[in-house]
Scaffold this active site. Structure first.
Site, mmCIF file in Angstrom:
data_model
loop_
_atom_site.group_PDB
_atom_site.id
_atom_site.type_symbol
_atom_site.label_atom_id
_atom_site.label_comp_id
_atom_site.label_asym_id
_atom_site.label_seq_id
_atom_site.Cartn_x
_atom_site.Cartn_y
_atom_site.Cartn_z
ATOM 1 N N ARG A 95 0.808 -1.226 0.000
ATOM 2 C CA ARG A 95 0.000 0.000 0.000
ATOM 3 C C ARG A 95 0.844 1.282 0.000
ATOM 4 O O ARG A 95 0.378 2.338 0.406
ATOM 5 C CB ARG A 95 -0.984 0.021 1.176
ATOM 6 C CG ARG A 95 -2.015 -1.095 1.122
ATOM 7 C CD ARG A 95 -3.097 -0.910 2.169
ATOM 8 N NE ARG A 95 -4.120 -1.927 2.025
ATOM 9 C CZ ARG A 95 -4.116 -3.096 2.660
ATOM 10 N NH1 ARG A 95 -3.120 -3.393 3.478
ATOM 11 N NH2 ARG A 95 -5.091 -3.964 2.482
ATOM 12 N N LYS B 273 3.117 11.343 -10.873
ATOM 13 C CA LYS B 273 2.265 10.514 -11.725
ATOM 14 C C LYS B 273 2.972 9.200 -12.018
ATOM 15 O O LYS B 273 4.087 9.184 -12.541
ATOM 16 C CB LYS B 273 1.963 11.228 -13.040
ATOM 17 C CG LYS B 273 0.830 12.226 -12.983
ATOM 18 C CD LYS B 273 0.503 12.682 -14.400
ATOM 19 C CE LYS B 273 -0.670 13.621 -14.425
ATOM 20 N NZ LYS B 273 -1.013 14.037 -15.806
ATOM 21 N N GLU C 274 9.991 17.873 -25.125
ATOM 22 C CA GLU C 274 9.321 18.202 -23.860
ATOM 23 C C GLU C 274 9.810 19.551 -23.325
ATOM 24 O O GLU C 274 9.037 20.301 -22.734
ATOM 25 C CB GLU C 274 9.559 17.109 -22.820
ATOM 26 C CG GLU C 274 8.747 15.840 -23.036
ATOM 27 C CD GLU C 274 7.285 15.980 -22.597
ATOM 28 O OE1 GLU C 274 6.948 16.978 -21.922
ATOM 29 O OE2 GLU C 274 6.481 15.095 -22.925
ATOM 30 N N LYS D 216 7.829 22.620 -13.992
ATOM 31 C CA LYS D 216 7.052 21.449 -13.566
ATOM 32 C C LYS D 216 6.821 21.483 -12.070
ATOM 33 O O LYS D 216 5.708 21.209 -11.585
ATOM 34 C CB LYS D 216 7.806 20.172 -13.962
ATOM 35 C CG LYS D 216 7.099 18.857 -13.583
ATOM 36 C CD LYS D 216 5.974 18.542 -14.517
ATOM 37 C CE LYS D 216 5.290 17.221 -14.195
ATOM 38 N NZ LYS D 216 5.936 16.042 -14.786
ATOM 39 N N GLU E 178 -3.946 17.382 -10.723
ATOM 40 C CA GLU E 178 -4.450 17.744 -12.040
ATOM 41 C C GLU E 178 -5.932 18.116 -12.020
ATOM 42 O O GLU E 178 -6.718 17.685 -12.870
ATOM 43 C CB GLU E 178 -4.216 16.593 -13.035
ATOM 44 C CG GLU E 178 -4.209 17.047 -14.486
ATOM 45 C CD GLU E 178 -3.814 15.932 -15.440
ATOM 46 O OE1 GLU E 178 -4.666 15.489 -16.204
ATOM 47 O OE2 GLU E 178 -2.648 15.523 -15.401
ATOM 48 N N ARG F 179 -2.551 22.058 -13.504
ATOM 49 C CA ARG F 179 -1.642 21.018 -13.987
ATOM 50 C C ARG F 179 -2.027 20.484 -15.365
ATOM 51 O O ARG F 179 -1.206 19.882 -16.059
ATOM 52 C CB ARG F 179 -1.573 19.869 -12.973
ATOM 53 C CG ARG F 179 -0.499 18.832 -13.319
ATOM 54 C CD ARG F 179 -0.209 17.889 -12.180
ATOM 55 N NE ARG F 179 0.796 16.913 -12.562
ATOM 56 C CZ ARG F 179 1.361 16.039 -11.749
ATOM 57 N NH1 ARG F 179 1.028 16.037 -10.469
ATOM 58 N NH2 ARG F 179 2.259 15.183 -12.179
ATOM 59 N N ASN G 230 -0.359 18.891 -20.168
ATOM 60 C CA ASN G 230 -0.806 17.970 -21.210
ATOM 61 C C ASN G 230 -0.745 18.593 -22.602
ATOM 62 O O ASN G 230 -1.220 17.992 -23.567
ATOM 63 C CB ASN G 230 -2.244 17.521 -20.928
ATOM 64 C CG ASN G 230 -2.332 16.609 -19.716
ATOM 65 O OD1 ASN G 230 -1.480 15.756 -19.508
ATOM 66 N ND2 ASN G 230 -3.359 16.805 -18.908
ATOM 67 N N HIS H 179 -0.211 16.499 -25.650
ATOM 68 C CA HIS H 179 -0.341 15.097 -25.278
ATOM 69 C C HIS H 179 -1.646 14.459 -25.757
ATOM 70 O O HIS H 179 -1.738 13.232 -25.824
ATOM 71 C CB HIS H 179 -0.214 14.940 -23.763
ATOM 72 C CG HIS H 179 1.185 15.081 -23.268
ATOM 73 N ND1 HIS H 179 1.925 16.226 -23.456
ATOM 74 C CD2 HIS H 179 2.000 14.228 -22.593
ATOM 75 C CE1 HIS H 179 3.129 16.068 -22.912
ATOM 76 N NE2 HIS H 179 3.194 14.859 -22.398
ATOM 77 N N HIS I 2 -0.688 11.138 -27.336
ATOM 78 C CA HIS I 2 -1.027 9.844 -26.754
ATOM 79 C C HIS I 2 -1.794 8.987 -27.758
ATOM 80 O O HIS I 2 -1.619 7.764 -27.813
ATOM 81 C CB HIS I 2 -1.861 10.029 -25.486
ATOM 82 C CG HIS I 2 -1.052 10.416 -24.297
ATOM 83 N ND1 HIS I 2 -1.614 10.763 -23.087
ATOM 84 C CD2 HIS I 2 0.286 10.500 -24.103
ATOM 85 C CE1 HIS I 2 -0.666 11.057 -22.217
ATOM 86 N NE2 HIS I 2 0.497 10.905 -22.814
ATOM 87 N N HIS J 217 7.948 8.859 -27.049
ATOM 88 C CA HIS J 217 6.905 9.704 -26.462
ATOM 89 C C HIS J 217 7.080 11.163 -26.876
ATOM 90 O O HIS J 217 6.116 11.831 -27.275
ATOM 91 C CB HIS J 217 6.935 9.582 -24.937
ATOM 92 C CG HIS J 217 5.986 10.502 -24.246
ATOM 93 N ND1 HIS J 217 4.615 10.394 -24.380
ATOM 94 C CD2 HIS J 217 6.202 11.570 -23.429
ATOM 95 C CE1 HIS J 217 4.033 11.347 -23.675
ATOM 96 N NE2 HIS J 217 4.970 12.070 -23.091
#
Length: 361
Positions: A119, A141, A183, A225, A235, A239, A243, A246, A250, A263
């Site tokens: 956990r 993330k 990026e 960032k 997010e 935030r 993206n 993206h 994606h 990526h």
């Protein structure tokens, strides 16, 4: 050059991001300074460990190591299970700290394992690609891909510390290095025009990986960032600007089954899509779009998208995790250094911009 230390003040945890040359050889002392005690387990890929494992092992002394396959196609539940198996076999307790040594895929997979094993256990990132240093290692993330979409399974799990050493980028293949530069361009587009312009002005030195030019743009990207994550950890608002590029990016990765594009390359195409879309909407100047397109072109050739169906890409975008209450939130540029988030982009708008990019009908 002295290391730069940037604090990420996330709601769940404040932690340092160290950016500087020679950090790998001082890992043990840096971990001690960060208060990272207990059992330490390094998880990496065979390629990365072959390049940097000896330095890390020498710095850390006796350290358990686990090697996992790299690449987007390995960013799945099977790879996470391999990490669980190794941790259970070594009887790793809740006090364990897992050190992710590698690029964005390794960081995401190892981070997801750290978030879910017992956990939640300690996590430290040692990113070895440019993309991971400026983006994926910061912000908490973590996750894995599903065959129908990228990063659909995941969590938020902030690390205890991040150690980004630009020297390790010397072993990075040229294509992987370029993928990280896209990026950095993204950060300039969303928050800092001067960073965008500096990449263009210093591109030759950056591509040659001269530390005097490279380290500052890495640090500036990390600052952006860190600031965004500090204000919006999960997010829910600000935030989302991270993206940028993206949404279509994606989709390009998913449609090609994560085999053709790095990526960063997919994000480069994604930035071009939303820039074209914003120009068509009249909120982004054509000259600004041309500046973005020119800089991306200067970074090097991108794989072709001419065989990709615009309709297939639109369908993949509609399955994206950024869909909220049936609406896809898209980050559009308004000028270099500023963006706007909208949720009313039609399929036809996407189609026109994807055609302009070169996708087939």
């Amino acid at each position: 050059m002295p290391a730069t230390v940037i604090q990420v003040a996330a709601t769940s945890r404040t932690y340092p991001v160290h950016v500087g040359t020679g950090l790998l050889g001082r890992l043990a002392a840096l971990l001690d300074e960060a208060g990272v005690g207990g059992q330490r387990v390094a998880v990496s890929s065979p390629t990365v460990w072959k390049a940097h494992g000896e330095t890390i092992a020498r710095a850390l002394g006796k350290v358990e190591q686990v090697l996992i396959p790299d690449g987007e196609r390995s960013k799945n539940a099977q790879t996470v299970s391999r990490i669980y198996d190794a941790l259970i076999r070594m009887a790793a307790e809740r006090s364990v700290t897992i050190i992710a040594v590698g690029g964005g895929v390794v960081g995401d997979v190892v981070g997801f394992a750290a978030a879910t094993y017992l956990r939640g256990v300690g996590l430290v990132h040692v990113p070895t690609t440019l993309l991971a240093q400026v983006d994926s290692s910061i912000g908490g993330k973590v996750g894995i891909n599903h065959p129908l979409g990228k990063n659909l399974i995941g969590s938020f799990h902030q690390p205890l510390a991040v150690f980004a050493d630009p020297e390790v980028l010397g072993t990075l293949p040229r294509r992987e290095f370029r993928a990280g530069l896209y990026e950095i361009v993204k950060y300039g587009m969303i928050a800092d025009r001067s960073l965008f312009e500096r990449v263009g002005e210093d591109l030759r030195a950056i591509v040659r990986r001269e530390q005097e030019a490279l380290a500052p743009v890495i640090a500036d990207s990390c600052r952006i960032k860190a600031q965004v994550v500090s204000e919006d950890e999960r997010e829910s608002g600000l935030r989302r600007i991270l993206n940028f590029g993206h949404t279509a990016g994606h989709a390009i990765e998913a449609v090609t089954k994560y085999r053709r594009f790095r990526h960063g390359e997919a994000v480069a195409y994604g930035m071009l899509v939303v820039a074209d879309l914003a120009v068509r909407r009249g909120i982004f100047a054509e000259g600004e779009r041309s500046a973005l397109a020119d800089l991306i072109a200067r970074l090097g050739p991108l794989p072709s998208v001419s065989d990709l169906s615009a309709q297939a890409l639109i369908e993949a975008m509609r399955r994206d995790k950024k869909v909220r209450k049936g609406r896809l939130h898209v980050v559009l540029p308004t000028r270099i250094g500023s963006t706007r988030i909208v949720n009313d982009v039609s399929d036809d708008e996407f189609r026109q911009s994807l055609w302009a990019l070169g996708a087939r009908p």
